[in-house]
Design an enzyme around this catalytic site. Structure first.
Site, mmCIF file in Angstrom:
data_model
loop_
_atom_site.group_PDB
_atom_site.id
_atom_site.type_symbol
_atom_site.label_atom_id
_atom_site.label_comp_id
_atom_site.label_asym_id
_atom_site.label_seq_id
_atom_site.Cartn_x
_atom_site.Cartn_y
_atom_site.Cartn_z
ATOM 1 N N HIS A 26 -6.503 -13.597 -7.564
ATOM 2 C CA HIS A 26 -7.356 -12.618 -6.894
ATOM 3 C C HIS A 26 -8.745 -12.678 -7.514
ATOM 4 O O HIS A 26 -8.891 -12.928 -8.708
ATOM 5 C CB HIS A 26 -6.783 -11.205 -7.021
ATOM 6 C CG HIS A 26 -7.391 -10.245 -6.032
ATOM 7 N ND1 HIS A 26 -8.631 -9.674 -6.228
ATOM 8 C CD2 HIS A 26 -6.952 -9.787 -4.834
ATOM 9 C CE1 HIS A 26 -8.920 -8.890 -5.199
ATOM 10 N NE2 HIS A 26 -7.927 -8.945 -4.339
ATOM 11 N N LYS A 64 0.845 -1.195 0.000
ATOM 12 C CA LYS A 64 0.000 0.000 0.000
ATOM 13 C C LYS A 64 0.883 1.250 0.000
ATOM 14 O O LYS A 64 1.993 1.201 0.526
ATOM 15 C CB LYS A 64 -0.904 0.012 1.239
ATOM 16 C CG LYS A 64 -1.757 -1.230 1.428
ATOM 17 C CD LYS A 64 -2.852 -1.357 0.401
ATOM 18 C CE LYS A 64 -3.739 -2.570 0.710
ATOM 19 N NZ LYS A 64 -4.838 -2.718 -0.271
#
Length: 453
Positions: free
Chosen positions: A294, A175
């Site tokens: 994902h 992040k």
């Protein structure tokens, strides 16, 4: 037209609309071991009998259309048609029912999840006679399972490649997911891996944007992997997202990852598509790459209770198409019922044979025979204080995927990774000593804090 022609036409074909249930509702049918079985939650339009709507689902997802066509006489309808063989009410829902449909195996191309879904869910969900329709579960017969390669490697082979046993694996999504340069991104990867994580991860929407092109990211992440491995003596990995706008570009990225000798790549299997995913999975098997999956976009399909498709179906499809990891969400802080449902499809990912268990949302017994298992990835808002619950709920064969739970540490990325690793090892040690993680989890973490930043 001759009288003889008129007679043949009159005997062999009669145009017009007829009720679906006359052909496709067969409650006396005994399912075959080779049938693909589906459980649909049906919400019909008012005034339509359940038998007619269940038959309509079977028809419109197999051989039927809105009218009788003369070419029906050129094939064996009984051999190829789908059959609604059972209908049951949904407890607490007066207007809904579960329709069970059996499909002959010859309706489907071997080894193609794409074709399977195109047939079963490709058209019927827009049927205006239904207010809503949801595919709750599928039973994939052994004969069809054996036409798929499945995961590139599976759980045991992955552990052997990584030389890591007896505990869950640890990961972290870098992040902020968008905006970092490739060099700064690689730095964060290095700090997390050096601190004790097994993997770091590209976010699902990190592909090849102007601020960070894929090749630059791959190079800096590979450097971070090499350096952290040299310093820790452990095998490390970063989920390099190979998802791209074309299959050709996707494969180019996977090939480059193999040339860099990194252990794992990643794919967004729903947005990328099942054909692309199966292609990448086959490449990973042939070239020794692990494949992380994902599920970006899954909530568009599975979030609504009455319409769409339950994630357990998408999980089964992924095991067939191929992937070594897939995000399964986390049950920490959820209601008990949701926990049981989640662990139901987690077992469908990992185990070889899963018994029917409606309390966990499993409508059919599923035999995966020799198809390798998939590691569920527990992610979404977890941190070290969740570690006892995660260790107890998911067990060793899982990946615990942090984000802010690592990178949000006040001392930085590496201390955050150290905290994750210390907490995990403390929980595994306590569990192996017979301590109750559910009852003593807080105390176990507080004890571990003495040895962790």
């Amino acid at each position: 037209m001759s009288p003889q022609t008129e007679t043949k036409a009159g005997v062999g074909f009669k145009a017009g609309v007829k009720e679906y249930k006359l052909t496709y509702y067969t409650p006396e049918y005994e399912t075959k071991d080779t049938d693909i079985l589906a459980a649909f939650r049906v919400t019909p339009q008012p005034g339509v009998p359940p038998e007619e709507r269940g038959a309509a689902v079977a028809a419109e997802s197999s051989t039927g259309t809105w009218t009788t066509v003369w070419t029906d006489g050129l094939t064996s309808l009984d051999r190829y048609k789908g059959r609604c063989y059972h209908i049951e009410p949904v407890p607490g829902e007066e207007e809904q029912f579960i329709a069970y449909v059996a499909y002959p195996l010859d309706l489907f191309e071997e080894g193609s999840v794409t074709n399977m879904f195109t047939s079963i869910v490709g058209n019927v969900f827009g049927f205006k006679a239904l207010r809503a329709l949801r595919l709750e579960d599928l039973r994939i017969p052994v004969a069809y399972v054996k036409t798929f390669q499945g995961p590139p490697h599976g759980i045991q082979v992955e552990r052997d490649k990584l030389n890591k046993y007896g505990r869950p694996l640890l990961g972290c999504t870098i992040k902020p997911k968008l905006g970092l340069s490739a060099k700064n991104y690689g730095r964060a990867v290095y700090e997390c891996l050096r601190g004790g994580l097994d993997f770091t991860k590209d976010d699902e929407n990190v592909n090849s944007q102007p601020f960070m092109r894929w090749r630059d990211r791959f190079l800096f992440c590979a450097e971070a992997i090499y350096k952290s491995q040299a310093e820790t003596g452990e095998i490390k990995g970063h989920y390099l997202n190979a998802t791209a706008g074309t299959c050709e570009d996707m494969m180019k990225r996977a090939v480059f990852a193999r040339e860099l000798e990194v252990p794992i790549v990643m794919h967004d299997y729903l947005t990328g598509g099942f054909t692309a995913n199966t292609t990448l999975s086959h490449y990973c098997r042939d070239n020794g790459l692990l494949l992380h999956i994902h599920r970006a976009m899954h909530a568009v399909i599975d979030r609504q209770k009455n319409h769409g498709m339950h994630f357990r179906v998408l999980a089964k499809a992924l095991r067939m198409s191929g992937g070594d990891h897939i995000h399964s969400g986390t049950v920490v802080g959820k209601l008990e019922g949701e926990r049981d449902i989640t662990l139901g499809f987690v077992d469908l990912l990992r185990d070889d044979y899963i018994e029917k268990d409606r309390s966990r949302g499993i409508y059919f017994t599923q035999d995966w025979v020799s198809l390798p298992g998939v590691l569920p990835v527990a992610s979404r808002g977890i941190h070290v204080w969740h570690m006892p619950a995660l260790t107890e709920i998911f067990g060793d064969d899982s990946v615990l995927q942090f984000g802010g739970g690592t990178l949000g540490h006040p001392w930085g990325n590496a201390p955050g990774a150290v905290a994750n690793r210390v907490a995990l090892e403390a929980c595994v040690k306590a569990r192996n000593e017979g301590r109750d993680l559910a009852r003593e989890g807080g105390e176990i973490i507080r004890e571990a804090c003495k040895w962790s930043p």
